[in-house]
Structures are given as structure tokens and as C-alpha cells.
Enzyme design. Structure first.
Site, PDB file in Angstrom:
ATOM      1  N   GLY A  43       0.779  -1.239   0.000  1.00 18.21           N
ATOM      2  CA  GLY A  43       0.000   0.000   0.000  1.00 18.21           C
ATOM      3  C   GLY A  43       0.809   1.285   0.000  1.00 18.21           C
ATOM      4  N   GLN A  44       2.153   1.171  -0.080  1.00 12.62           N
ATOM      5  CA  GLN A  44       2.937   2.409  -0.081  1.00 12.62           C
ATOM      6  C   GLN A  44       2.593   3.262  -1.299  1.00 12.62           C
ATOM      7  OE1 GLN A  44       5.559  -0.529   0.591  1.00 12.62           O
ATOM      8  NE2 GLN A  44       7.111   0.712   1.580  1.00 12.62           N
ATOM      9  N   LYS A  45       2.779   4.561  -1.154  1.00 15.33           N
ATOM     10  CA  LYS A  45       2.356   5.491  -2.207  1.00 15.33           C
ATOM     11  C   LYS A  45       2.908   5.090  -3.578  1.00 15.33           C
ATOM     12  CE  LYS A  45       0.824  10.156  -1.997  1.00 15.33           C
ATOM     13  NZ  LYS A  45       0.191  10.713  -0.857  1.00 15.33           N
ATOM     14  N   THR A  46       4.165   4.698  -3.619  1.00 15.17           N
ATOM     15  CA  THR A  46       4.800   4.349  -4.900  1.00 15.17           C
ATOM     16  C   THR A  46       4.169   3.102  -5.515  1.00 15.17           C
ATOM     17  OG1 THR A  46       6.429   3.188  -3.593  1.00 15.17           O
ATOM     18  CG2 THR A  46       7.065   5.355  -4.447  1.00 15.17           C
ATOM     19  N   LEU A  47       3.547   2.284  -4.683  1.00 18.45           N
ATOM     20  CA  LEU A  47       2.988   1.025  -5.197  1.00 18.45           C
ATOM     21  C   LEU A  47       1.532   1.160  -5.619  1.00 18.45           C
ATOM     22  CD1 LEU A  47       4.379  -1.456  -2.500  1.00 18.45           C
ATOM     23  CD2 LEU A  47       5.270  -1.107  -4.803  1.00 18.45           C
TER      24      LEU A  47
END
Ligand code: G3D
Length: 181
Positions: free
Chosen positions: A67-71
């Protein structure tokens, strides 16, 4: 066409469940807790994990996606054929509730998630001072959602509280849909 395919799979008692939420909300811990694994060994999900759980005669294929922003731009690759979206919310993370609401709202606009039901898991409810269900409902504007069948459940990956009940809702919703089509 899509709904016919979906119905065929539901009849086969096989479901595809997509577990999403901001990073650190507890997605991997929830999956581990349901599987009876040690939740203290979690590390951030960089790609995705698929776990299959048998529940009430149904085979639930749960996709836990990082769920990280980059993902988040990659989330769309996992939408296809999703029966249920489980949106995991960290109820202690008041600062990111706006971010959480926006991400959920944009997911619900996705064409490939049309027809998927939504279970909002209010996670980390074992932590004193966490947001209560009414606060999360309001912060995420859940009552404005009319495009998807949804519910919210208070849970804790740490204690296991309500996780089985969540799966029960997912399966019952699938059964209800078989009668609806
Ligand atoms: P993610 O998969 O959504 O990114 P994780 O989240 O499952 O990796 O969990 C992130 C952190 O939250 C972990 O702590 C985990 O132990 C904690 N956590 C998850 N669920 C709960 C819960 O229900 N209650 C409490 N108290 N903590 C929870 P660390 O310290 O390893 O970062």
C-alpha cells in the site's frame, strides 16, 4: 458478461478477494492472523501475497497488495475479477484519514471494480484511543457510497477480533448475490 462469469465462479464456491489499504494499516497482519501465523514476523509488502483460505465451503483467494504510495499505481493490475474489496483502515492513524478516504473513493470509481462488494475493516481496534466506528464512517464518508454493497467491521489483527466474522460477511454476501442475478 462479467456478471455471468462472476456468478459461475461463485457457484464454484471460489472467490477473489482484494485486500487493500494504506501502508501500515495491517493488511498482512490480518491475513497472517486469519491463517493462524505469527503476526509479529510481518515486513512491508513490496509486491503482493496470495493466500487461499477455506471458509464455510468457499475457497477464498486473498490478494494482499502493498500500500505504499509508490505502489498504489500498480493496484489497478489486480482489479480484474475481484468479488470483494477489503479496505483495511488503521483506526489509530488520524493524520492520514483524508488520504485514506481519497484512495478509497478513487478505487470505487474504477470500472473493473464495479460489482465488487466492499468490507471496511476498522483495524487496530485493540489500541486505546483509536477512532470508533462512527468516526471512521464519517471520515471516509461511507454513508455516501451507493454504488457498492458495503459494510464496516471493527477488528484487530493483533487479537483476531472479528476477522472470522468479516469472512462470514464476505461469504454471505456472495451467497446473497447468487440469488440476486
Ligand atoms: P500492511 O501490510 O498494511 O502494510 P502490516 O501492515 O500488517 O505490516 O502492519 C503494520 C504494523 O501495524 C505492524 O507493526 C503490525 O504489527 C501493526 N498492526 C497490524 N494490525 C494491528 C492490530 O490490529 N493492532 C495493533 N496494535 N497493531 C497492529 P510494526 O511495529 O511491525 O510496524
Amino acid at each position: 458478461m462479467l456478471s455471468i462469469l462472476r456468478k459461475a465462479r461463485l457457484k464454484d464456491k471460489e472467490m477473489r478477494i482484494l485486500m487493500l489499504g494504506l501502508d501500515n494499516s495491517g493488511k498482512t497482519s490480518i491475513v497472517k492472523s486469519i491463517m493462524g501465523e505469527d503476526i509479529h514476523s510481518v515486513s512491508p509488502t513490496l509486491g503482493f501475497i496470495i493466500k487461499t483460505i477455506e471458509y464455510d465451503g468457499y475457497k477464498l483467494n486473498i490478494w494482499d497488495v502493498g500500500g505504499q504510495k509508490t505502489l498504489r499505481t500498480y493496484w489497478k493490475n489486480y482489479f480484474e475479477k475481484t468479488d470483494t474489496l477489503i479496505w483495511v483502515v488503521d483506526s489509530t492513524d488520524r493524520e492520514r484519514m483524508d488520504d485514506c478516504r481519497q484512495e478509497l473513493a478513487s478505487l470505487l470509481l474504477q470500472e473493473r471494480l464495479t460489482g465488487a462488494s466492499l468490507l471496511v475493516f476498522k483495524n487496530k481496534s485493540d489500541v486505546p484511543g483509536c477512532m470508533n466506528e462512527a468516526e471512521i464512517r464519517e471520515a471516509l464518508r461511507l454513508d455516501d457510497i451507493h454504488t457498492h454493497t458495503w459494510t464496516i467491521m471493527t477488528c484487530s489483527a493483533m487479537t483476531g477480533h472479528n476477522l472470522q466474522e468479516g469472512l462470514q460477511w464476505v461469504v454471505q454476501d456472495a451467497k446473497d448475490r447468487l440469488f440476486l442475478y
